[in-house]
Design a protein around this motif. Structure first.
Motif, PDB file in Angstrom:
ATOM      1  N   GLY A  21       0.692  -1.189  -0.030  1.00  0.00           N
ATOM      2  CA  GLY A  21      -0.138   0.079   0.044  1.00  0.00           C
ATOM      3  C   GLY A  21       1.070   1.235  -0.126  1.00  0.00           C
ATOM      4  N   TYR A  22       2.268   1.115   0.174  1.00  0.00           N
ATOM      5  CA  TYR A  22       3.128   2.377   0.219  1.00  0.00           C
ATOM      6  C   TYR A  22       4.069   2.417  -0.941  1.00  0.00           C
ATOM      7  CZ  TYR A  22       0.822   2.805   4.471  1.00  0.00           C
ATOM      8  OH  TYR A  22      -0.097   2.876   5.596  1.00  0.00           O
ATOM      9  N   ILE A  23       3.531   1.755  -2.049  1.00  0.00           N
ATOM     10  CA  ILE A  23       4.496   1.686  -3.282  1.00  0.00           C
ATOM     11  C   ILE A  23       4.654   3.036  -3.784  1.00  0.00           C
ATOM     12  CG2 ILE A  23       4.393   1.048  -5.594  1.00  0.00           C
ATOM     13  CD1 ILE A  23       3.263  -1.606  -5.016  1.00  0.00           C
ATOM     14  N   ASP A  24       5.759   3.471  -4.250  1.00  0.00           N
ATOM     15  CA  ASP A  24       6.121   4.581  -4.719  1.00  0.00           C
ATOM     16  C   ASP A  24       5.956   4.753  -6.195  1.00  0.00           C
ATOM     17  OD1 ASP A  24       7.463   7.079  -5.565  1.00  0.00           O
ATOM     18  OD2 ASP A  24       9.492   6.800  -4.818  1.00  0.00           O
ATOM     19  N   GLY A  25       4.927   5.140  -6.685  1.00  0.00           N
ATOM     20  CA  GLY A  25       4.624   5.349  -8.103  1.00  0.00           C
ATOM     21  C   GLY A  25       5.474   6.056  -8.763  1.00  0.00           C
ATOM     22  N   SER A  26       6.566   6.723  -8.362  1.00  0.00           N
ATOM     23  CA  SER A  26       7.366   7.661  -9.392  1.00  0.00           C
ATOM     24  C   SER A  26       8.622   6.920  -9.370  1.00  0.00           C
ATOM     25  CB  SER A  26       7.663   9.053  -8.388  1.00  0.00           C
ATOM     26  OG  SER A  26       7.985   8.654  -7.243  1.00  0.00           O
ATOM     27  N   ALA A  27       8.867   5.691  -8.567  1.00  0.00           N
ATOM     28  CA  ALA A  27      10.199   5.081  -8.798  1.00  0.00           C
ATOM     29  C   ALA A  27      10.675   4.879 -10.068  1.00  0.00           C
ATOM     30  CB  ALA A  27      10.070   3.585  -7.582  1.00  0.00           C
ATOM     31  N   PRO A  28      11.581   5.139 -10.604  1.00  0.00           N
ATOM     32  CA  PRO A  28      11.831   4.770 -11.937  1.00  0.00           C
ATOM     33  C   PRO A  28      11.980   3.547 -12.461  1.00  0.00           C
ATOM     34  CG  PRO A  28      13.984   5.856 -10.913  1.00  0.00           C
ATOM     35  CD  PRO A  28      12.727   5.744 -10.021  1.00  0.00           C
ATOM     36  N   VAL A  29      11.559   3.197 -13.512  1.00  0.00           N
ATOM     37  CA  VAL A  29      11.708   1.900 -14.358  1.00  0.00           C
ATOM     38  C   VAL A  29      12.488   1.812 -15.509  1.00  0.00           C
ATOM     39  CG1 VAL A  29      10.312  -0.294 -14.748  1.00  0.00           C
ATOM     40  CG2 VAL A  29       9.619   1.009 -12.741  1.00  0.00           C
ATOM     41  N   VAL A  30      12.931   1.135 -15.749  1.00  0.00           N
ATOM     42  CA  VAL A  30      13.743   0.931 -17.391  1.00  0.00           C
ATOM     43  C   VAL A  30      14.058  -0.551 -17.578  1.00  0.00           C
ATOM     44  CG1 VAL A  30      15.074   3.007 -17.036  1.00  0.00           C
ATOM     45  CG2 VAL A  30      16.180   0.691 -16.631  1.00  0.00           C
ATOM     46  N   SER A  31      14.160  -0.692 -18.942  1.00  0.00           N
ATOM     47  CA  SER A  31      14.386  -2.069 -19.463  1.00  0.00           C
ATOM     48  C   SER A  31      16.099  -2.257 -19.685  1.00  0.00           C
ATOM     49  CB  SER A  31      13.750  -2.353 -21.039  1.00  0.00           C
ATOM     50  OG  SER A  31      14.448  -1.529 -21.909  1.00  0.00           O
ATOM     51  N   GLU A  32      16.461  -3.698 -19.806  1.00  0.00           N
ATOM     52  CA  GLU A  32      17.883  -3.848 -19.832  1.00  0.00           C
ATOM     53  C   GLU A  32      18.543  -3.195 -20.847  1.00  0.00           C
ATOM     54  OE1 GLU A  32      18.704  -8.383 -19.000  1.00  0.00           O
ATOM     55  OE2 GLU A  32      16.751  -8.396 -19.714  1.00  0.00           O
ATOM     56  N   GLY A  33      17.740  -2.963 -21.971  1.00  0.00           N
ATOM     57  CA  GLY A  33      18.495  -2.380 -23.196  1.00  0.00           C
ATOM     58  C   GLY A  33      18.227  -0.716 -23.294  1.00  0.00           C
ATOM     59  N   THR A  34      17.954  -0.157 -22.223  1.00  0.00           N
ATOM     60  CA  THR A  34      18.072   1.199 -21.806  1.00  0.00           C
ATOM     61  C   THR A  34      19.618   1.729 -21.939  1.00  0.00           C
ATOM     62  OG1 THR A  34      16.095   1.385 -20.614  1.00  0.00           O
ATOM     63  CG2 THR A  34      17.444   3.349 -20.436  1.00  0.00           C
ATOM     64  N   PRO A  35      19.891   2.683 -22.878  1.00  0.00           N
ATOM     65  CA  PRO A  35      21.396   3.073 -22.761  1.00  0.00           C
ATOM     66  C   PRO A  35      21.475   3.566 -21.632  1.00  0.00           C
ATOM     67  CG  PRO A  35      19.958   4.064 -24.787  1.00  0.00           C
ATOM     68  CD  PRO A  35      19.137   3.323 -23.982  1.00  0.00           C
ATOM     69  N   LEU A  36      22.967   3.602 -21.119  1.00  0.00           N
ATOM     70  CA  LEU A  36      23.456   3.888 -19.904  1.00  0.00           C
ATOM     71  C   LEU A  36      23.201   5.490 -19.957  1.00  0.00           C
ATOM     72  CD1 LEU A  36      24.651   3.160 -17.248  1.00  0.00           C
ATOM     73  CD2 LEU A  36      26.962   3.305 -18.270  1.00  0.00           C
ATOM     74  N   SER A  37      23.645   6.257 -20.787  1.00  0.00           N
ATOM     75  CA  SER A  37      23.600   7.401 -20.606  1.00  0.00           C
ATOM     76  C   SER A  37      22.072   7.916 -20.289  1.00  0.00           C
ATOM     77  CB  SER A  37      23.858   8.212 -22.168  1.00  0.00           C
ATOM     78  OG  SER A  37      22.875   7.720 -22.946  1.00  0.00           O
ATOM     79  N   GLU A  38      21.184   7.339 -20.776  1.00  0.00           N
ATOM     80  CA  GLU A  38      19.638   7.565 -20.490  1.00  0.00           C
ATOM     81  C   GLU A  38      19.418   7.331 -18.998  1.00  0.00           C
ATOM     82  OE1 GLU A  38      15.121   5.994 -21.609  1.00  0.00           O
ATOM     83  OE2 GLU A  38      16.633   6.204 -23.401  1.00  0.00           O
ATOM     84  N   ALA A  39      19.855   6.201 -18.670  1.00  0.00           N
ATOM     85  CA  ALA A  39      19.726   5.600 -17.213  1.00  0.00           C
ATOM     86  C   ALA A  39      20.283   6.558 -16.150  1.00  0.00           C
ATOM     87  CB  ALA A  39      20.258   4.382 -17.000  1.00  0.00           C
TER      88      ALA A  39
END
Length: 125
Positions: A67-85
């Motif tokens: 019930g206390y999940i942070d909806g703004s926690a960033p989520v990415v995929s494995e293929g996301t470029p490191l610079s974007e991460a």
């Protein structure tokens, strides 16, 4: 490998610590009290249910931490470029990015306290 070719997959922790999605507030609070824990990853098996970064002081210890999940926690995929991460991490006080494949948790990008290295790996830049 050039910096532009590096992806999240190259720097992520592949087996981040998790808690079951039905964990109580009391157990979640105990986990968050550890200095190294900045984010709790709640899962049902491999399915990512959400990240908890804080729990209100008035929350009942028996409540479900989900019930206390942070909806703004960033989520990415494995293929996301490191610079974007790294751009996504720039404004995150906890230095964490959740890595998913569809609904499944596959890793965690964890920027170390020095802001230059990743947890369990070498320099980020």
């Amino acid at each position: 490998m050039t910096n532009s070719a590096i992806t999240v997959s190259d720097v992520m922790l592949r087996r981040p610590k998790t808690l079951p999605a039905d964990v109580t507030v009391a157990d979640a609070r105990a986990a968050l009290e550890r200095a190294s824990v900045k984010m709790l990853l709640l899962v049902d098996g491999r399915r990512f249910r959400g990240a908890v970064t804080a729990i209100r002081d008035d929350a009942s210890p028996q409540d479900a931490a989900v019930g206390y999940i942070d909806g703004s926690a960033p989520v990415v995929s494995e293929g996301t470029p490191l610079s974007e991460a790294l751009e996504r991490l720039e404004h995150r006080p906890n230095g964490r990015l959740v890595v998913v494949d569809g609904d499944d948790l596959v890793g965690l990008v964890c920027l170390a306290k020095d802001g230059v290295t990743f947890c369990g790996s070498g320099p980020s830049r």
